[in-house]
Design a protein around this motif. Structure first.
Motif, PDB file in Angstrom:
ATOM      1  N   THR A   1      27.665 -34.859 -51.172  1.00 31.74           N
ATOM      2  CA  THR A   1      26.598 -34.022 -51.864  1.00 31.74           C
ATOM      3  C   THR A   1      25.738 -34.939 -52.480  1.00 31.74           C
ATOM      4  OG1 THR A   1      27.902 -33.238 -53.825  1.00 31.74           O
ATOM      5  CG2 THR A   1      28.343 -31.839 -51.743  1.00 31.74           C
TER       6      THR A   1
ATOM      7  N   GLU B   1      25.244 -34.013 -55.545  1.00 34.58           N
ATOM      8  CA  GLU B   1      25.739 -34.495 -56.678  1.00 34.58           C
ATOM      9  C   GLU B   1      26.957 -35.764 -56.558  1.00 34.58           C
ATOM     10  OE1 GLU B   1      25.692 -31.461 -55.457  1.00 34.58           O
ATOM     11  OE2 GLU B   1      23.698 -30.629 -56.737  1.00 34.58           O
ATOM     12  N   HIS B   2      27.512 -35.708 -55.416  1.00 32.36           N
ATOM     13  CA  HIS B   2      28.376 -36.628 -55.269  1.00 32.36           C
ATOM     14  C   HIS B   2      28.084 -37.440 -53.979  1.00 32.36           C
ATOM     15  CE1 HIS B   2      30.794 -34.901 -58.291  1.00 32.36           C
ATOM     16  NE2 HIS B   2      30.597 -33.754 -58.024  1.00 32.36           N
TER      17      HIS B   2
END
Length: 215
Positions: free
Chosen positions: A167, A169-170
């Motif tokens: 994602t 975020e990741h």
């Protein structure tokens, strides 16, 4: 590829707890010919043969099902490469031969060279996924179909991008191999993939693989 720190643990006689019938599984491996490998000069036409023979000895196998030229990085001519591949088939080291990462012109050139030995070129393996549609758009898939060959894809899940595991975020690690895609630029594609997957009660990976199979 047929590479492992313990390649014979489940294959060679007496090296594993059980030994499955050889015709119950398919093994494919590759030959990477580069200008840095002395065998490509000392044994130009035999480099692929010698490499495969060594691999079979390590595996404890008599043959592989498919043997690919890893890419057009070999300094030998296409004709010389064809000679080596033909020997691999004729001496029973592999059932079939193919290539990986070859453009259409080189595929057809090697296919023609193998005809002189009475051996077909079975496949071209190319990176292909929803995110990397180059083989679909530029004709690699169609060329294989037109010439009785199997188009084989690798990185079909874009090394995890198409599974939902990454994602914004990741994001994936910076050491990520093959084609790289900034997460911000593929959010719409991933969102569409997720929507289709949820609507059909399937995993994103299943939808992504189905796309490849359907093409």
């Amino acid at each position: 590829m047929a590479k492992s720190k313990h390649p014979t643990s489940a294959l060679g006689p007496g090296r594993g707890a059980t030994r499955a019938p050889r015709d119950s599984y398919v093994i494919q491996t590759k030959w990477l010919g580069t200008a840095l490998d002395a065998k490509t000069y000392v044994h130009a036409s035999e480099a692929s043969f010698k490499t495969l023979k060594s691999s079979l000895e390590r595996f404890g196998l008599e043959y592989v099902d498919m043997y690919l030229v890893h890419g057009p990085t070999h300094p030998q001519s296409i004709k010389t490469v064809a000679e080596g591949l033909a020997r691999c088939v004729n001496e029973g080291l592999t059932k079939a031969v193919g290539v990986a990462n070859y453009g259409n012109d080189k595929v057809l050139e090697l296919k023609a060279a193998l005809v002189d030995h009475g051996i077909p070129l079975a496949t071209n393996q190319v990176e292909y996924s929803i995110l990397r549609r180059y083989p679909e758009i530029h004709g690699e898939i169609q060329m294989c179909l037109d010439n009785g060959m199997v188009f084989q894809s690798y990185a079909s899940l874009a090394r995890g991008w198409l599974t939902g595991m990454y994602t914004l975020e990741h994001p994936p690690p910076k050491t990520y191999r093959f084609s790289s895609y900034p997460m911000k630029e593929i959010q719409e594609t991933l969102a569409a993939l997720e929507k289709i997957a949820k609507a059909r009660g399937k995993a994103m990976a299943s939808v992504a693989l189905n796309y490849n199979i359907s093409n």
